[in-house]
Every structure is written in structure tokens, then in C-alpha cells.
Write an enzyme that holds these catalytic residues in place. Structure first.
Site, PDB file in Angstrom:
ATOM      1  CD  GLU B  24      -2.395  -1.550   2.619  1.00 11.71           C
ATOM      2  OE1 GLU B  24      -2.157  -0.803   3.576  1.00 11.71           O
ATOM      3  OE2 GLU B  24      -3.023  -2.627   2.726  1.00 11.71           O
ATOM      4  CB  ALA B  54      -6.887  -6.032  -0.009  1.00 12.00           C
ATOM      5  CD  GLU B  55      -3.918  -4.756   5.019  1.00 11.39           C
ATOM      6  OE1 GLU B  55      -5.076  -5.212   4.970  1.00 11.39           O
ATOM      7  OE2 GLU B  55      -3.683  -3.535   5.054  1.00 11.39           O
ATOM      8  CD  GLN B  77       0.136   2.134   4.943  1.00 15.10           C
ATOM      9  OE1 GLN B  77      -1.034   2.209   5.318  1.00 15.10           O
ATOM     10  NE2 GLN B  77       0.539   2.611   3.790  1.00 15.10           N
ATOM     11  CG  PHE B  81      -2.708  -1.661   9.816  1.00 15.06           C
ATOM     12  CD1 PHE B  81      -3.769  -1.761  10.709  1.00 15.06           C
ATOM     13  CD2 PHE B  81      -2.061  -0.447   9.683  1.00 15.06           C
ATOM     14  CE1 PHE B  81      -4.168  -0.658  11.453  1.00 15.06           C
ATOM     15  CE2 PHE B  81      -2.455   0.651  10.432  1.00 15.06           C
ATOM     16  CZ  PHE B  81      -3.508   0.547  11.318  1.00 15.06           C
ATOM     17  CG  HIS B 124      -0.389   3.152  13.903  1.00  9.10           C
ATOM     18  ND1 HIS B 124      -1.725   3.178  14.182  1.00  9.10           N
ATOM     19  CD2 HIS B 124      -0.271   3.498  12.593  1.00  9.10           C
ATOM     20  CE1 HIS B 124      -2.390   3.546  13.093  1.00  9.10           C
ATOM     21  NE2 HIS B 124      -1.529   3.736  12.122  1.00  9.10           N
TER      22      HIS B 124
END
Ligand SMILES: Cc1ncc(C[n+]2csc(CCOP(=O)(O)OP(=O)(O)O)c2C)c(N)n1
Lengths: 378, 322
Positions: B24, B54-55, B77, B81, B124
Site C-alpha cells: 500500500e 487489502a493485506e 504498512q 495491519f 501502530h
């Protein structure tokens, strides 16, 4: 500044959205016809290719026999499990026949028959279900991906492979198979989306056989048809009678041609029915009645084709008998080879975890070897 | 470190046309951390591709690409995620070689920026390495220095097996004397390195905790403790030889990492040390890890992350003067 003072306010309440916002208006050709496409028993059958249909017939007969033999092998304990494709043979065989040698097939766990119709040795195709090894063949040699047990996860693989082939300038199409239940998985969505965005040369074949184990399509989706899902991704959706091999072959061929010529992916929904239970471990009487099954048996893919071809003089009794004899021969050979106990080397379990065995695995392999040696001595 | 990672991908792409970078925002933007900066411009969008968001799709299509002979380098990312891609990772990436009896290895590199200390909002800052190390068939490596960022990433891309490449995002901006025109050699996967020699105890660590451990070791000197610091660099395979050699020398060990303690890599390493160094140990193996909590909000993360004081307190518990 108030709203009235904004530039452009006042003259009209309407404002044209900026161009990037505008939707595409060419969706209509992507939509499937509401009736599944049929050839057998319709005027379209006038143009049947006699040679191709004879081949389809022989493969259907062989496929039916293969299903029966594999099911028998589960009763003898030779296969741990076998998901039958009785009633779905037309989809399985058409999927294999529309591909050229360099193309790739991405089957689900149910699609051993498609792999066999593509030329894979039936014994190699059954190792997953027999339990001696997960994949009994070299996928690259046959251009058949491993039979995928997790639902829909093989679909993005097909997209990636087709995309890679196109980047390399190779003429390769990937055909990926999935069940109606599998279309609810996230990977189905992601695969279709990637394929459409990348214009990957992929054909998605959904075998809608009515059930995901016990769950009927009506509890799986609220979409008008599964083929309708295509339009949301920007690819054509096609609906076809999955028991009419002439129709499935034609629709898939067209989709393969489209992919090959750079036209991108197609979603094909083949409407069919699972005549037998999900697997030998399933009790189908808990979720469906005999009447439904009998109605579908009257729409049998082998009988449908045989009737049409016989009426048209494309097939005679002799040819039908020849197909049955060939199928019987295949079954006898399969029975014989599956009845031999596979010779397994327990040390194999450590052989292919990494290219280079880690120290940890070497220790564990030593431990097993010592156990095996001790067993042998006692 | 960001520059070294970028350089590693550039050099790998230049050396081998099969290497493809995807993820991404990796193309035009160069990634949210700019790790892929300029790659799309230099090699074209077919070699450095902005994928749909879309992972599972990213990793799943990478599987197909690798099946066809490419060497995808996938960017997730952020640590948290990458979870949508777990099914592909566990069910296919990790076991394709095995299920095909070696006929179909998957040379995929999965880059995962991980760990805290950057004040990131929820999702994160996870240290997710234990999920990967618990999956047979994957290599799991993590650099702690700029040289290693380059060398390990080159090694990961060159590997014929899938490698989860954990990037300590806290160290992205770490500066070091590193000559991008003459990058150091490739250490290979599975080799730990003694970053600081010592005799009193070994701090075993990796990734973002390495600088913390080195700082702790310096501070410990004032208390008369001479600590060795071992940088694992690779969690799978684990360089047990280096661990065992160091602990046998020092007789004491503390494992330090940000990931949760329960079932974390430290638990595994401590168990291995008891098995292989029992008679050399002067004290039980201790761990300094993140707490067993969902990653805390950024204003509280300093209480969660293993810091110098917590490491020194733990070292003190090794009962220096018997
Ligand atoms: C990801 C995943 N979830 C659940 C299962 C268990 N399972 C195996 S087959 C099946 C039903 C599949 O139905 P469908 O996709 O319609 O294919 P069919 O069996 O009818 O060919 C389920 C739920 C699985 N294999 N994979």
C-alpha cells in the site's frame, strides 16, 4: 463568511461534481443474463462440435466412474475423505478442457476431478485425501496448484500468477475454482478486486452446488446471483447451467479467450447440484429432502449430453460402450494402485520445512531417528 | 536505517529482475515511512506496485507471483495491519515448500514495521514477532543497526524461503556512519553478534531493544557490572550456538524485548538456556519484556517498554555479590 457569501453561491443550488467523482456508466454489459446459459436441448445445439462433444462425453463418463471409485475407496478406508463431484462433472471437466498446456488450474479441495481431467495421475491427485502427503505432484510440472483446503485462499494466488506471467510477456491464463460458500470469504473479494484492477488474465469459476456443507445459498448471500458480484469489481459476470457441458465449455472458453487477449478477468457462476453428501462424514438428510435431489438427478450432466448426442447421431451405442470400457479400465487401475500400502519414510516430515534445515529441526530429527531405531530393535 | 533499507531494495532490484516490491502506497508516495522512495520511478510501476488496500490480497497475489518465479518483497504498512494477511501467511506462505515436498519454494520477503516508542496511536506499535516465530516454515529476522538493515534485507530477498523481515520503526531515523556507496557485506540469516563483550552477564536482545541494552550496559559499568550484549538479529533460525557460548562464558542471562512476555521469544530463549547451560548458570534466566497487555496508549507507552532502569533492576536481581 456565510454560506451565501461563498463564491458561486446564489445563482443555482446545483453544482456539478468534479470529474474524478463521476461513476462509470458502462455497467450493463457486465451484468449476467438472468437465465443460466444453456446449449443442450436448445437450437444452439445445432452448432455443436462433434469431436469436442465426443471427447466431453468420454471424459464425463470417466469422471462419473472416478467419483464412484473414489467414494468406494473411502468405504474401504483407503481414503480418509472424498468430497464427491457426482452431478458436477460437467464443470470439473470443462474447466480442465478449456485450458491450454501452459495455462494454470487453481483447484479447491473438491476439484480432484478437474486435476485428473487435466491429465494428472489420479493417484497423485489423491494423496491429500489419502493422507500420505499434502500434495502428491509438482505443481509447476502440471501447472496445477495444490488442492486448496482453506476456502477461497487459492484465488489470490491465481491472480498473482497470472499477473506475473503477463509481466513476463508469457501467454498464460489462470482458471481458479471455488464453491458457493467460498464466495463469502474475504479472499474471494480481494482476489476479484486485484484481478480487475490489474486486468489479470484470470477466470473465476464458481460451482454453485447449492450448499456449503449444510448451509444453502439463501443463507450465504443476498445477491441476486453470485455472477452479479462481478459488476461490483468491474468485470463481466456470466451465469451458466453447470450441468450442460456444452454451455459451460462455451462460456469458459469465451472467458479464457477474453483473458488471453488482454480483456481481463471474468466471473462465471455455474449452477449445479451436489448429488452426494458434502463428504462421507456428512449426513445430507439433515438439511435437504429426497425430492430436491431426485429433481436434480433428472437433470444429470452425463445423461443430458448422451441424450443430445445420440439424438443427433454424434454418438452411437458403440462409442458409449467404448467410453464405459475406458472408464472401467481407469477405475480398475486406480483401485489396484490405491490398494497398495504407500511406503512412507517418517524422516520425510523434516525434509522440506526450510531450504536449509535449522539446528532445532536437526535436533528433533535426531530424536525421531533414535526413536525409530529403538523401535526397530525391539 | 530507512536509507539503508531503501538501498537494499534498490540494489536487489537492479541485480535481479525477478524482485518486485508491492504494497500500500509504496509506489508514488514511497511508503508511509518512505522506505520504498524512488523505486517506482527508477524501476517502473510494474516492479514497485501500489496495490489495492487489502493485506490478504497483497500477500495472496505475492504467493502466485512467487509460484511463477518472481521474488516479491511485500510491505505491510504497520505491524497491526498485517493481521488480515495471517491466513495467507500461515496456511500457504509458510507451508508451500513443505506441502509440495520442496517442489515449490516461495521466496517472499514480508517487511513489517514493528514496535513502539514513536507515539503511534492504537494499532501502530505492536511487537508481533511471536506470531511469526510460532509458525514453522518462516524465517524471522530483525535488524538493529544500519549495516544490518542493508545486509539482512539483501539476505532476506536472496533467500529461497519466506522471510518475515521485522523493521524496528523506532530506529528508522537512527543515524550512523554508514556509507551507502560501499554497503557492508551480507551477514546471512541466523547469525547473532556480540555487540559488546562482557563477563558478568549476557543481555540477549534484538531490534529496537538493542540500543536500550547497550545503554544499560554502559550505565551498569558504574555499578561495577561488566555486561555482554548479544544481538540475535534472527529469531528463526535462532543462533543457539552464540547464545549458549555467551551464557556459558558469563553464567548469567537476561532476555530483553518489547513483545509481551507470555509466550514471547524470551520464554523460548530462556527455556533453551536452561536446557543447554544448566550447569553453567549462576542464576535463573530472567526476562525484561513488554507487559502482557494490549499495547498501551502512546502517553503511557514509556511504562510498558523495557527501559534502562528496568533492565538494571533485573540485572541486580541476578544477585551479583552472592
Ligand atoms: C477458511 C475455511 N473455513 C471453513 C472450512 C471448512 N469447510 C470445508 S468445506 C466447507 C463448505 C464449502 O462450501 P462451498 O464453498 O460451497 O464448496 P463445496 O464444498 O460446496 O464445493 C467448509 C465450511 C474451510 N475448509 N476453510
Amino acid at each position: 463568511m456565510t454560506v451565501q457569501e461563498l463564491p458561486g453561491a446564489g445563482a443555482s443550488h446545483r453544482s456539478t461534481p468534479p470529474p474524478a467523482w463521476r461513476p462509470r456508466t458502462d455497467a450493463a454489459p457486465l451484468l449476467p443474463d438472468p437465465e443460466p446459459y444453456r446449449v443442450l436441448g436448445t437450437p444452439a445445439a445445432e452448432k455443436l462440435d462433434a469431436d469436442l462433444m465426443r471427447r466431453c462425453h468420454a471424459e464425463l463418463v470417466r469422471g462419473r466412474r472416478y467419483n464412484a471409485q473414489a467414494t468406494a475407496l473411502t468405504r474401504q478406508g483407503r481414503l480418509a475423505v472424498y468430497p464427491s463431484t457426482v452431478g458436477q462433472e460437467a464443470c470439473e471437466i470443462a474447466a480442465a478442457l478449456v485450458l491450454q498446456e501452459q495455462d494454470w488450474l487453481f483447484p479447491s479441495y473438491r476439484d480432484t476431478l478437474a486435476a485428473v481431467a487435466r491429465g494428472l495421475d489420479p493417484v497423485q491427485a489423491l494423496t491429500l485425501l489419502r493422507g500420505d502427503w499434502h500434495t502428491g505432484y509438482d505443481p509447476r510440472e502440471h501447472r496445477i496448484a495444490p488442492l486448496s483446503t482453506p476456502l477461497a485462499t487459492q484465488l489470490p494466488h491465481a491472480v498473482g500468477l497470472a499477473h506475473a506471467a503477463r509481466l513476463r510477456g508469457d501467454d498464460v491464463v489462470a482458471l481458479a475454482m471455488v464453491g458457493d460458500g467460498g464466495t463469502s470469504e474475504g479472499d474471494f473479494h480481494e482476489a476479484l478486486n486485484f484481478a480487475a484492477v490489474w486486468k489479470a488474465p484470470v477466470v473465476f469459476l464458481v460451482q454453485n452446488n447449492g450448499f456449503a456443507i449444510s448451509v444453502p445459498l439463501s443463507k450465504q448471500t443476498a445477491a441476486p446471483t453470485l455472477a452479479h458480484k462481478a459488476v461490483g469489481y468491474g468485470m463481466p459476470g456470466r451465469l451458466v447451467d453447470g450441468n450442460d457441458i456444452a454451455a459451460v465449455h462455451e462460456v469458459l472458453s469465451e472467458a479464457v479467450r477474453r483473458a488471453r487477449s488482454g480483456g481481463g478477468p471474468t466471473l462465471v457462476e455455474a449452477v449445479t447440484y451436489r448429488i452426494e453428501a458434502h463428504t462421507n462424514a456428512d449426513d445430507a438428510t439433515r438439511y435437504r429432502g429426497d425430492a430436491e435431489v431426485e429433481a436434480w438427478k433428472a437433470h444429470d450432466p452425463v445423461a443430458l449430453l448422451e441424450r443430445e448426442l445420440t439424438a443427433r447421431g454424434i454418438l452411437d451405442e458403440q462409442a458409449v460402450q467404448a467410453a464405459r470400457d475406458a472408464a472401467e479400465e481407469m477405475a480398475a487401475d486406480l483401485r489396484e494402485r490405491m490398494n497398495a500400502d504407500p511406503v512412507l519414510n517418517p524422516m520425510d516430515i523434516f525434509a522440506h520445512v526450510y531450504a536449509e534445515q535449522t539446528g532445532r529441526l536437526r535436533e528433533q530429527a535426531d530424536m525421531l531417528r533414535a526413536e525409530l531405531d529403538a523401535e526397530e530393535q525391539s | 536505517m530507512a536509507q539503508a533499507l531503501n538501498r537494499a531494495m534498490r540494489d536487489a532490484m537492479a541485480a535481479d529482475p525477478a524482485v518486485h516490491v508491492m504494497g500500500e502506497d509504496v509506489g508514488t508516495l514511497g511508503g508511509v515511512f518512505r522506505i520504498t522512495d524512488g523505486l517506482a520511478k527508477e524501476f517502473g510501476e510494474d516492479r514497485c506496485t501500489d496495490t489495492p488496500l487489502a493485506e490478504a490480497g497483497i500477500l495472496g497475489t505475492a504467493v502466485g507471483m512467487a509460484m511463477y518465479g518472481l521474488r516479491p518483497v511485500v510491505e505491510m504498512q504497520f505491524d497491526a495491519f498485517a493481521y488480515p494477511a495471517f491466513e495467507q501467511l500461515v496456511s500457504h506462505v509458510a507451508r508451500m515448500r513443505n506441502r509440495t515436498r520442496g517442489a515449490m519454494p516461495l521466496p517472499i520477503t514480508i517487511r513489517v514495521p514493528y514496535g513502539g516508542g514513536i507515539g503511534g496511536v492504537e494499532h501502530h506499535s505492536d511487537s508481533s514477532e511471536a506470531y511469526y516465530t510460532a509458525t514453522p516454515g518462516l524465517h524471522v529476522v530483525t535488524p538493529a543497526t544500519v549495516e544490518d538493515a542493508y545486509g539482512l534485507l539483501r539476505a532476506a530477498i536472496a533467500s529461497d524461503d519466506p522471510v518475515v523481515f521485522m523493521e524496528p520503526k523506532r530506529l528508522y531515523w537512527s543515524k550512523a556512519d554508514w556509507n551507502p556507496e560501499a554497503p557492508a557485506g551480507v551477514p546471512g540469516i541466523g547469525k547473532a553478534l556480540v555487540r559488546r563483550a562482557g563477563t558478568g552477564a549476557t543481555l540477549i536482545t534484538y531490534g529496537p531493544s538493542l540500543p536500550v541494552c547497550l545503554e544499560a550496559a554502559e550505565a551498569a559499568r558504574e555499578e561495577g557490572w561488566d555486561l555482554e550484549v548479544l544481538d540475535l538479529r534472527s529469531l528463526v533460525p535462532l543462533d543457539e550456538e552464540a547464545v549458549v557460548a555467551s551464557v556459558r562464558r558469563t553464567g548469567r542471562a537476561v532476555v530483553v524485548h518489547e513483545a509481551n512476555g507470555f509466550g514471547g521469544p524470551g520464554a523460548e530463549i530462556a527455556a533453551r538456556i536452561q536446557e543447554k547451560c544448566f550447569h553453567h548458570l549462576e542464576a535463573p534466566v530472567l526476562r525484561v519484556t513488554g507487559f502482557d497487555i494490549p499495547y498501551p496508549p502512546p502517553m503511557l507507552e514509556k511504562h510498558h517498554l523495557p527501559g534502562v532502569d528496568r533492565i538494571l533492576d533485573t540485572v541486580a536481581r541476578l544477585q551479583w555479590e552472592d
